[in-house]
Design a protein around this motif. Structure first.
Motif, PDB file in Angstrom:
ATOM      1  N   MET A   2      -3.926  -3.132  10.295  1.00 37.39           N
ATOM      2  CA  MET A   2      -5.105  -2.520   9.713  1.00 37.39           C
ATOM      3  C   MET A   2      -5.121  -2.803   8.226  1.00 37.39           C
ATOM      4  O   MET A   2      -4.463  -3.707   7.756  1.00 37.39           O
ATOM      5  CB  MET A   2      -5.099  -1.006  10.017  1.00 37.39           C
ATOM      6  N   ASP A   3      -5.783  -1.968   7.423  1.00 38.50           N
ATOM      7  CA  ASP A   3      -6.055  -2.364   6.048  1.00 38.50           C
ATOM      8  C   ASP A   3      -4.833  -2.361   5.146  1.00 38.50           C
ATOM      9  O   ASP A   3      -4.923  -2.771   4.012  1.00 38.50           O
ATOM     10  CB  ASP A   3      -7.151  -1.474   5.444  1.00 38.50           C
ATOM     11  N   GLY A   4      -3.662  -1.971   5.649  1.00 36.73           N
ATOM     12  CA  GLY A   4      -2.470  -2.073   4.829  1.00 36.73           C
ATOM     13  C   GLY A   4      -1.787  -3.397   4.954  1.00 36.73           C
ATOM     14  O   GLY A   4      -0.776  -3.660   4.337  1.00 36.73           O
ATOM     15  N   GLY A   5      -2.317  -4.300   5.838  1.00 37.88           N
ATOM     16  CA  GLY A   5      -1.655  -5.570   6.104  1.00 37.88           C
ATOM     17  C   GLY A   5      -1.760  -6.551   4.964  1.00 37.88           C
ATOM     18  O   GLY A   5      -2.701  -6.527   4.192  1.00 37.88           O
ATOM     19  N   LYS A   6      -0.789  -7.436   4.934  1.00 39.29           N
ATOM     20  CA  LYS A   6      -0.789  -8.469   3.898  1.00 39.29           C
ATOM     21  C   LYS A   6      -1.724  -9.581   4.302  1.00 39.29           C
ATOM     22  O   LYS A   6      -1.635 -10.106   5.395  1.00 39.29           O
ATOM     23  CB  LYS A   6       0.635  -8.992   3.724  1.00 39.29           C
ATOM     24  N   ILE A  97       7.126  -2.073  17.972  1.00 37.42           N
ATOM     25  CA  ILE A  97       6.501  -1.381  16.852  1.00 37.42           C
ATOM     26  C   ILE A  97       7.462  -0.294  16.397  1.00 37.42           C
ATOM     27  O   ILE A  97       8.015   0.448  17.211  1.00 37.42           O
ATOM     28  CB  ILE A  97       5.118  -0.814  17.229  1.00 37.42           C
ATOM     29  N   LEU A  98       7.700  -0.242  15.082  1.00 33.74           N
ATOM     30  CA  LEU A  98       8.591   0.739  14.479  1.00 33.74           C
ATOM     31  C   LEU A  98       7.765   1.675  13.619  1.00 33.74           C
ATOM     32  O   LEU A  98       6.989   1.234  12.766  1.00 33.74           O
ATOM     33  CB  LEU A  98       9.662   0.070  13.624  1.00 33.74           C
ATOM     34  N   SER A  99       7.922   2.971  13.857  1.00 33.00           N
ATOM     35  CA  SER A  99       7.178   3.972  13.104  1.00 33.00           C
ATOM     36  C   SER A  99       8.026   5.230  12.964  1.00 33.00           C
ATOM     37  O   SER A  99       8.810   5.556  13.856  1.00 33.00           O
ATOM     38  CB  SER A  99       5.858   4.303  13.814  1.00 33.00           C
ATOM     39  N   SER A 100       7.858   5.919  11.847  1.00 33.36           N
ATOM     40  CA  SER A 100       8.577   7.180  11.659  1.00 33.36           C
ATOM     41  C   SER A 100       8.089   8.246  12.626  1.00 33.36           C
ATOM     42  O   SER A 100       8.760   9.253  12.841  1.00 33.36           O
ATOM     43  CB  SER A 100       8.401   7.664  10.213  1.00 33.36           C
ATOM     44  N   GLU A 125      -2.930   8.875  12.188  1.00 35.23           N
ATOM     45  CA  GLU A 125      -3.668   8.388  11.019  1.00 35.23           C
ATOM     46  C   GLU A 125      -2.803   8.526   9.767  1.00 35.23           C
ATOM     47  O   GLU A 125      -2.051   9.491   9.605  1.00 35.23           O
ATOM     48  CB  GLU A 125      -4.976   9.156  10.859  1.00 35.23           C
ATOM     49  N   GLY A 126      -2.871   7.532   8.896  1.00 34.61           N
ATOM     50  CA  GLY A 126      -2.108   7.562   7.657  1.00 34.61           C
ATOM     51  C   GLY A 126      -0.623   7.306   7.816  1.00 34.61           C
ATOM     52  O   GLY A 126       0.141   7.491   6.863  1.00 34.61           O
ATOM     53  N   SER A 127      -0.199   6.835   8.979  1.00 35.97           N
ATOM     54  CA  SER A 127       1.236   6.598   9.201  1.00 35.97           C
ATOM     55  C   SER A 127       1.588   5.145   8.906  1.00 35.97           C
ATOM     56  O   SER A 127       0.761   4.246   9.013  1.00 35.97           O
ATOM     57  CB  SER A 127       1.621   6.949  10.642  1.00 35.97           C
ATOM     58  N   LYS A 128       2.848   4.940   8.546  1.00 38.17           N
ATOM     59  CA  LYS A 128       3.342   3.593   8.260  1.00 38.17           C
ATOM     60  C   LYS A 128       4.046   3.041   9.497  1.00 38.17           C
ATOM     61  O   LYS A 128       4.699   3.773  10.225  1.00 38.17           O
ATOM     62  CB  LYS A 128       4.305   3.618   7.066  1.00 38.17           C
ATOM     63  N   TYR A 129       3.912   1.717   9.691  1.00 42.85           N
ATOM     64  CA  TYR A 129       4.528   1.083  10.853  1.00 42.85           C
ATOM     65  C   TYR A 129       4.772  -0.394  10.561  1.00 42.85           C
ATOM     66  O   TYR A 129       4.209  -0.973   9.629  1.00 42.85           O
ATOM     67  CB  TYR A 129       3.644   1.235  12.085  1.00 42.85           C
ATOM     68  N   ARG A 130       5.617  -1.007  11.385  1.00 44.42           N
ATOM     69  CA  ARG A 130       5.879  -2.450  11.289  1.00 44.42           C
ATOM     70  C   ARG A 130       5.964  -3.018  12.692  1.00 44.42           C
ATOM     71  O   ARG A 130       6.428  -2.352  13.627  1.00 44.42           O
ATOM     72  CB  ARG A 130       7.194  -2.726  10.560  1.00 44.42           C
ATOM     73  N   GLU A 181       5.100  -4.155   6.418  1.00 36.41           N
ATOM     74  CA  GLU A 181       4.758  -2.761   6.716  1.00 36.41           C
ATOM     75  C   GLU A 181       3.278  -2.516   6.450  1.00 36.41           C
ATOM     76  O   GLU A 181       2.724  -2.996   5.463  1.00 36.41           O
ATOM     77  CB  GLU A 181       5.602  -1.813   5.863  1.00 36.41           C
ATOM     78  N   GLU A 182       2.645  -1.765   7.335  1.00 34.18           N
ATOM     79  CA  GLU A 182       1.228  -1.465   7.198  1.00 34.18           C
ATOM     80  C   GLU A 182       1.002   0.032   7.342  1.00 34.18           C
ATOM     81  O   GLU A 182       1.875   0.766   7.826  1.00 34.18           O
ATOM     82  CB  GLU A 182       0.420  -2.249   8.233  1.00 34.18           C
TER      83      GLU A 182
END
Length: 221
Positions: A2-6, A97-100, A125-130, A181-182
């Motif tokens: 999503m919009d956090g991607g490089k 997929i890795l997420s807290s 929503e608003g969570s970080k993942y890779r 990370e996104e």
């Protein structure tokens, strides 16, 4: 994803050299034309050398034992593993997929047809993942392996990200590669189910995997 991607940069931005040249033409200025001429074709054309199998590359220096062993060590394989096949093959074993939120979820590849229509994972929503990729390279070196990930919601494209994985030689152990990370978007409009297509190609335009999947963004707790 999503919009956090490089995002991958591709060429000059709009309004750069192309915009300046267009402005000169509109003003009738031709004095600088010679400076904007394209270089001769002979100077810019590139003809790649013939594709050689790894077996052929190693056998070229077979009489030099130390060089042969160095090549085998560099490539991560032994001569007995080489089959003489020219085309490289990338075999993807899993996508994770890795997420807290939930730790790690791994999905074996290729996924079954019925799985492509079901939700593989749910993110808040608003969570970080890779994303985590596990794959093997077979037969030959794969050069410039890239990925594109396109995301849709209710039939409308909402995101597209691109990235470079790199160049990989065949080896017995699988590669494990982590994407950037996104962060998932937030808000009522961001929640819901998304469909996506993850595609991997190399410099020679070979498509090694095209994965269709779905995921969901839920309300933060």
């Amino acid at each position: 994803m999503m919009d956090g991607g490089k995002k991958e940069e591709a060429g000059p931005s709009h309004g750069g050299a192309t915009w300046d040249k267009r402005k000169e033409e509109e003003e009738g200025g031709n004095e600088e034309d010679d400076h904007h001429q394209d270089p001769p074709a002979a100077a810019t054309s590139f003809v790649p050398g013939p594709l050689l199998s790894l077996k052929d590359q190693i056998e070229k220096d077979k009489e030099d034992e130390s060089l042969r062993r160095w090549k085998e060590k560099l490539l991560g394989c032994l001569e007995s593993d080489l089959d003489g096949q020219m085309e490289p093959e990338v075999k993807f074993h899993s996508v994770g997929i890795l997420s807290s939120d939930f730790g790690e979820i791994n999905t074996p590849l290729p996924i079954k047809e019925e799985q492509s229509n079901s939700v593989l994972f749910v993110l808040r929503e608003g969570s970080k993942y890779r994303l985590k990729l596990t794959f093997c390279v077979l037969h030959n070196i794969v050069s410039g392996l890239t990925y594109t990930n396109i995301v849709w919601k209710v039939g409308l494209q909402v995101d597209q990200s691109k990235g470079m994985l790199g160049t990989f030689a065949p080896q017995r152990e699988p590669y494990i590669h982590m994407l950037e990370e996104e962060t998932t978007p937030s808000g009522a409009l961001a929640r819901g189910t998304y469909t996506a297509k993850l595609k991997f190609m190399d410099d020679d335009k070979r498509c090694h995997l095209e994965l269709n999947y779905s995921f969901e963004i839920s309300e933060a707790r």
